[in-house]
Scaffold this active site. Structure first.
Site, PDB file in Angstrom:
ATOM      1  N   GLU A 271      81.540  30.338  -4.816  1.00 34.64           N
ATOM      2  CA  GLU A 271      80.723  31.378  -4.589  1.00 34.64           C
ATOM      3  C   GLU A 271      80.355  32.289  -5.818  1.00 34.64           C
ATOM      4  OE1 GLU A 271      79.747  32.463  -1.377  1.00 34.64           O
ATOM      5  OE2 GLU A 271      81.119  31.131  -0.444  1.00 34.64           O
ATOM      6  N   CYS A 305      77.209  40.503  -5.571  1.00 29.28           N
ATOM      7  CA  CYS A 305      76.523  39.224  -6.021  1.00 29.28           C
ATOM      8  C   CYS A 305      75.105  39.394  -4.987  1.00 29.28           C
ATOM      9  CB  CYS A 305      77.213  38.090  -5.347  1.00 29.28           C
ATOM     10  SG  CYS A 305      77.923  38.308  -3.782  1.00 29.28           S
TER      11      CYS A 305
HETATM   12  P1  NAD Z   1      84.024  35.978 -14.118  1.00 28.24           P
HETATM   13  O1  NAD Z   1      83.503  34.745 -13.663  1.00 28.24           O
HETATM   14  O2  NAD Z   1      84.161  36.515 -15.206  1.00 28.24           O
HETATM   15  O3  NAD Z   1      85.576  36.064 -13.378  1.00 28.24           O
HETATM   16  C1  NAD Z   1      85.925  35.740 -12.000  1.00 28.24           C
HETATM   17  C2  NAD Z   1      87.522  35.081 -12.002  1.00 28.24           C
HETATM   18  O4  NAD Z   1      87.553  33.893 -12.697  1.00 28.24           O
HETATM   19  C3  NAD Z   1      88.324  36.178 -12.595  1.00 28.24           C
HETATM   20  O5  NAD Z   1      89.797  36.133 -11.935  1.00 28.24           O
HETATM   21  C4  NAD Z   1      88.617  35.604 -14.045  1.00 28.24           C
HETATM   22  O6  NAD Z   1      89.689  35.996 -14.682  1.00 28.24           O
HETATM   23  C5  NAD Z   1      88.461  34.117 -13.994  1.00 28.24           C
HETATM   24  N1  NAD Z   1      88.264  33.201 -15.172  1.00 28.24           N
HETATM   25  C6  NAD Z   1      87.472  33.477 -16.011  1.00 28.24           C
HETATM   26  N2  NAD Z   1      87.304  32.538 -16.859  1.00 28.24           N
HETATM   27  C7  NAD Z   1      88.097  31.598 -16.404  1.00 28.24           C
HETATM   28  C8  NAD Z   1      88.408  30.203 -16.700  1.00 28.24           C
HETATM   29  N3  NAD Z   1      88.076  29.795 -18.077  1.00 28.24           N
HETATM   30  N4  NAD Z   1      89.269  29.558 -16.037  1.00 28.24           N
HETATM   31  C9  NAD Z   1      89.641  30.129 -14.828  1.00 28.24           C
HETATM   32  N5  NAD Z   1      89.511  31.353 -14.520  1.00 28.24           N
HETATM   33  C10 NAD Z   1      88.577  32.050 -15.232  1.00 28.24           C
HETATM   34  O7  NAD Z   1      83.291  36.982 -12.845  1.00 28.24           O
HETATM   35  P2  NAD Z   1      83.350  38.578 -12.604  1.00 28.24           P
HETATM   36  O8  NAD Z   1      82.745  39.267 -13.707  1.00 28.24           O
HETATM   37  O9  NAD Z   1      84.914  38.811 -12.401  1.00 28.24           O
HETATM   38  O10 NAD Z   1      82.634  38.774 -11.422  1.00 28.24           O
HETATM   39  C11 NAD Z   1      81.272  38.974 -11.302  1.00 28.24           C
HETATM   40  C12 NAD Z   1      80.779  37.757 -10.801  1.00 28.24           C
HETATM   41  O11 NAD Z   1      81.062  37.194  -9.623  1.00 28.24           O
HETATM   42  C13 NAD Z   1      79.031  38.011 -10.730  1.00 28.24           C
HETATM   43  O12 NAD Z   1      78.465  36.918 -11.393  1.00 28.24           O
HETATM   44  C14 NAD Z   1      78.879  38.085  -9.270  1.00 28.24           C
HETATM   45  O13 NAD Z   1      77.623  37.793  -8.671  1.00 28.24           O
HETATM   46  C15 NAD Z   1      80.083  37.017  -8.763  1.00 28.24           C
HETATM   47  N6  NAD Z   1      80.470  37.177  -7.232  1.00 28.24           N
HETATM   48  C16 NAD Z   1      80.015  36.156  -6.499  1.00 28.24           C
HETATM   49  C17 NAD Z   1      80.135  36.405  -5.166  1.00 28.24           C
HETATM   50  C18 NAD Z   1      79.966  35.312  -4.043  1.00 28.24           C
HETATM   51  O14 NAD Z   1      80.249  35.391  -3.198  1.00 28.24           O
HETATM   52  N7  NAD Z   1      78.846  34.441  -4.406  1.00 28.24           N
HETATM   53  C19 NAD Z   1      80.949  37.568  -4.768  1.00 28.24           C
HETATM   54  C20 NAD Z   1      81.484  38.566  -5.599  1.00 28.24           C
HETATM   55  C21 NAD Z   1      81.011  38.251  -6.912  1.00 28.24           C
END
Ligand code: NAD
Length: 542
Positions: A271, A305
Site C-alpha cells: 500500500e 495517502c
Molecule cells: P516510509 O516508507 O518511510 O516508512 C514506512 C515503514 O517502513 C516504517 O515503519 C519504516 O520504518 C519502514 N522502513 C523504512 N525503510 C525500510 C527498509 N529499508 N526496510 C524495511 N522497512 C523500512 O513511509 P512513511 O513516511 O512512514 O509513511 C508515509 C508514506 O506512506 C506516504 O508515501 C504515504 O502515501 C504512504 N501511505 C500509504 C497508504 C496506503 O494505504 N496506500 C497508507 C498510509 C500511508
C-alpha cells in the site's frame, strides 16, 4: 494498559519491543517528539538483537500452529469481541496518544479509533467464512467433488507508517488473525506508543479468552518490533522467517520491500503513496466542490495517502473555484491539535517539514514562479509565541502546473495543492480530457469525479485507472469493510475487505470413482482415429 509502557530513569515513557509476550529492550535509543510542540515525549529503541530475532521466529511459528489448529472459531470470535471492548474502554486514551505523538486533531484521532473498531467487526464477521471458500462445485466427471479451502500463509511481517498509527497496524493484525496467521509488526519509529498500546490490548484479550497450555503457545501470535527502517525493518525483511509481507509506506521503501521479499520468493502486498486528483465539471455545485477539495487536501495536514494533490476544474468555473478555495485555505485555523478549535495541525517531524519545503522549493524553481498562497513553514515568531516550535506548514496553492514539475509528479506529503484549468469545448470533452490527465499520473490510488451527470459518472468507473474512485465527493473517506489499495506506483493488492490478501487457496478434488482417470482424457478409439487421420504441419510441405 499501563503494563507495557515503562519509564526511563529520566521519567520519560520508553517504548519496548513485545517479543513472545515480553517487553524487551536492546541497544541505543532515539527520541520521540510531539510534533505540535517539538518537545521530547519518550524514547524508542533503534533496533533489535539477533537473539530477539530468533525468539520472534520460533514463538511466531508455535503461536500460528496453535491459533490455526487448536483455537476454535468461536474462541477466535470471543478474542475479537474482547479486543473491541478494550478499545471502546480506552477510546479516549488511544485518541490522546495519537494526538500527542502523531499531531492528529482530536476529531481525526477519534475517527481513527472508530475505524479500528469497524475493521475489527468486519474481520469478526469474516471468521465464519474462513475455511470453506466457494463451497462444493460440480465436476466434469461423475463421482467426484471439488471444493476450495482458505488457508493461512503462516507468519506475516507487517510494516507500517506513522500517519495512521492505530488503524493501519490493526488492518494488518485483523486480516492476519482472521486468516489464521501470526503477525510480526514493525511499526513506525515516530509513533511507537500507539502501536504498543494496540498490541498490548490484543495480547491481553487473547490471554483473557484462552487459558492453559494454549495461552502459553499463543504469546507470540502478535509481536511488535520498534526501531528505524534501515535497522529493525531491514533486519526483519532480510532475516525473519516470514511467509508474506504486508507493507504500507512510501514508494521508495516499497521498492526495497518488494525486491527483498521477491529475492526470497515471498509474496508481498504493498500500500504505497498517491497523487490523488479531483476532476470538477461545470454542472457541480462549486461551493461543495471547494469544501470537498479543502477537506481532501488539508485533512491530517495533507498527510494521507489519499489526500487530494491536484484539482482539474472545467474552464468556465475555474476562476470562481480558485478564488473560493484560496479564501477557505487562508482562513484555516492552524494550531495545536490538543485545542478543539484547531482546524489544521503540524506535520509529523522536522525532517518531513524540510522535505515538503524542499519539494515546494523545487516546484518554484522549475516553474519560475511561486505559489499563490503559502510555500513556507509557519513563521518562527508565531511558532515560538503561540505554537511552541512545532512543525507547522502553511496551506500552499499552486495554479497552472503541468506534468514534469515536482508538485505534479511527486507525492508532496503536506498541505500543498495544485489547481489546474480543465480544457474542453463542452462537458463531454472536458470529461474525456479529465480522464486522460488523471490517467497520465504514475500513481493510481484515489481519484474523484465531481459531476451530477449520471451518464458520465457511470462511464467514469470504467475509464479511470485507479484503485479507488469517488463520484460526487473528494478523494478521502474510505470505509474499512471495502476494498482499499492502488494501481501503478500506488501498490499491489487490496487491504480492508475480506480475507483475500491474508489467505491462500487449496483446491481439493475428492474422487470416489475408484479407477485411474483424467478429466481431459478422451475415449481411446476416437482419439486414435482423429490423430491417425490428421496431418501435422511438420509433415506438410509449404
Ligand atoms: P516510509 O516508507 O518511510 O516508512 C514506512 C515503514 O517502513 C516504517 O515503519 C519504516 O520504518 C519502514 N522502513 C523504512 N525503510 C525500510 C527498509 N529499508 N526496510 C524495511 N522497512 C523500512 O513511509 P512513511 O513516511 O512512514 O509513511 C508515509 C508514506 O506512506 C506516504 O508515501 C504515504 O502515501 C504512504 N501511505 C500509504 C497508504 C496506503 O494505504 N496506500 C497508507 C498510509 C500511508
Amino acid at each position: 494498559m499501563g503494563r507495557y509502557i515503562l519509564k526511563t530513569d529520566k521519567g520519560r515513557p520508553i517504548a519496548r519491543h513485545i517479543i513472545n509476550g515480553n517487553s524487551t529492550l536492546w541497544g541505543p535509543m532515539i527520541e520521540v517528539f510531539n510534533p505540535a510542540t517539538g518537545q521530547i515525549i519518550g524514547e524508542v529503541p533503534v533496533s533489535l538483537s539477533w537473539i530477539d530475532l530468533e525468539v520472534l521466529d520460533k514463538s511466531a511459528r508455535r503461536a500460528q500452529e496453535c491459533w490455526y489448529r487448536e483455537v476454535t472459531e468461536q474462541e477466535k470470535e470471543l478474542v475479537f469481541r474482547a479486543i473491541i471492548a478494550k478499545i471502546e474502554h480506552h477510546r479516549g486514551a488511544l485518541a490522546r496518544t495519537m494526538v500527542l505523538e502523531a499531531g492528529k486533531l482530536w476529531r481525526w484521532a477519534d475517527a481513527e479509533v472508530q475505524e479500528t473498531i469497524d475493521t475489527l467487526w468486519h474481520y469478526h464477521g469474516e471468521l465464519s467464512r474462513c475455511y470453506t471458500h466457494d463451497g462444493f462445485t460440480r465436476c466434469q466427471m461423475p463421482d467426484k467433488n471439488a471444493f476450495s479451502i482458505l488457508k493461512p500463509y503462516g507468519v506475516v511481517l507487517g510494516i507500517t507508517p506513522w500517519n495512521f498509527p492505530l488503524a493501519i497496524p490493526f488492518w494488518k493484525m485483523c486480516g492476519s488473525l482472521a486468516g489464521g496467521n501470526a503477525i510480526v509488526l514493525k511499526t513506525a519509529e515516530q509513533t511507537p506508543f500507539t502501536a504498543e498500546i494496540a498490541v498490548g490490548l490484543v495480547l491481553t484479550s487473547i490471554y483473557e479468552v484462552i487459558d492453559g497450555d494454549r495461552r502459553e503457545s499463543l504469546r507470540g501470535l502478535v509481536q511488535l518490533v520498534h526501531g528505524k527502517g534501515e535497522t529493525s525493518g531491514k533486519l526483519l525483511l532480510e532475516n525473519l522467517n516470514y511467509d508474506k509481507v504486508a507493507f504500507t509506506g512510501s514508494v521508495e521503501t516499497g521498492k526495497i520491500v518488494a525486491s527483498t521479499a521477491g529475492s526470497r520468493l515471498k509474496p508481498c502486498h504493498l500500500e504505497l503513496g498517491g497523487h490523488a486528483a479531483m476532476v470538477v465539471l461545470d454542472d457541480f455545485d462549486i461551493d461543495l466542490a471547494v469544501a470537498e477539495a479543502i477537506s481532501a487536501n488539508l485533512g491530517d495536514s495533507g498527510q494521507r495517502c489519499v489526500s487530494a494533490r491536484v484539482v482539474f476544474v472545467q474552464e468556465s468555473k475555474y476562476r470562481e473555484f480558485v478564488s473560493k478555495y484560496l479564501e477557505r485555505a487562508r482562513a484555516r485555523v492552524i494550531g495545536n491539535p490538543m485545542d478543539f478549535s484547531t482546524e489544521m495541525g503540524p506535520l509529523i517531524s522536522k525532517e518531513q517539514l524540510q522535505r515538503v519545503n524542499g519539494q515546494v522549493g523545487k516546484t518554484i524553481d522549475q516553474l519560475n514562479k511561486g505559489p499563490v498562497i503559502g510555500g513556507f513553514p509557519t513563521s518562527p515568531e508565531r511558532l515560538a509565541a503561540e505554537l511552541g516550535c512545532g512543525y507547522y506548514y502553511e496551506p500552499t496553492v499552486f495554479v497552472d502546473v503541468p506534468y514534469g514539475i515536482t508538485a505534479m509528479d511527486e507525492e508532496i506529503f503536506g498541505p500543498v495543492m495544485v489547481i489546474n484549468p480543465l480544457p474542453g469545448r463542452n462537458r463531454e470533452e472536458a470529461f474525456r480530457n479529465g480522464v486522460d490527465l488523471v490517467n497520465r499520473s504514475k500513481y493510481g490510488l484515489s481519484n474523484a469525479l465531481l459531476t451530477n451527470d449520471r451518464q458520465l459518472a457511470s462511464r467514469a468507473s470504467w475509464l479511470f485507472n485507479t484503485g479507488l474512485l469517488y463520484i460526487g465527493r473528494g478523494t478521502t473517506g474510505a470505509e474499512l469493510n471495502k476494498y482499499f489499495g492502488g494501481v501503478k506506483n500506488s501498490g499491489w493488492g487490496r487491504e480492508g475487505k475480506g480475507l483475500d490478501d491474508w489467505t491462500q487457496i487449496t483446491q481439493v478434488y475428492d474422487d470416489h470413482h475408484g479407477k485411474a482417470r483424467m478429466a481431459q482424457e478422451g475415449a481411446n478409439e476416437k482419439v486414435k482415429k482423429t490423430i491417425s487421420e490428421a496431418r501435422s504441419p511438420l509433415e506438410i510441405e509449404i
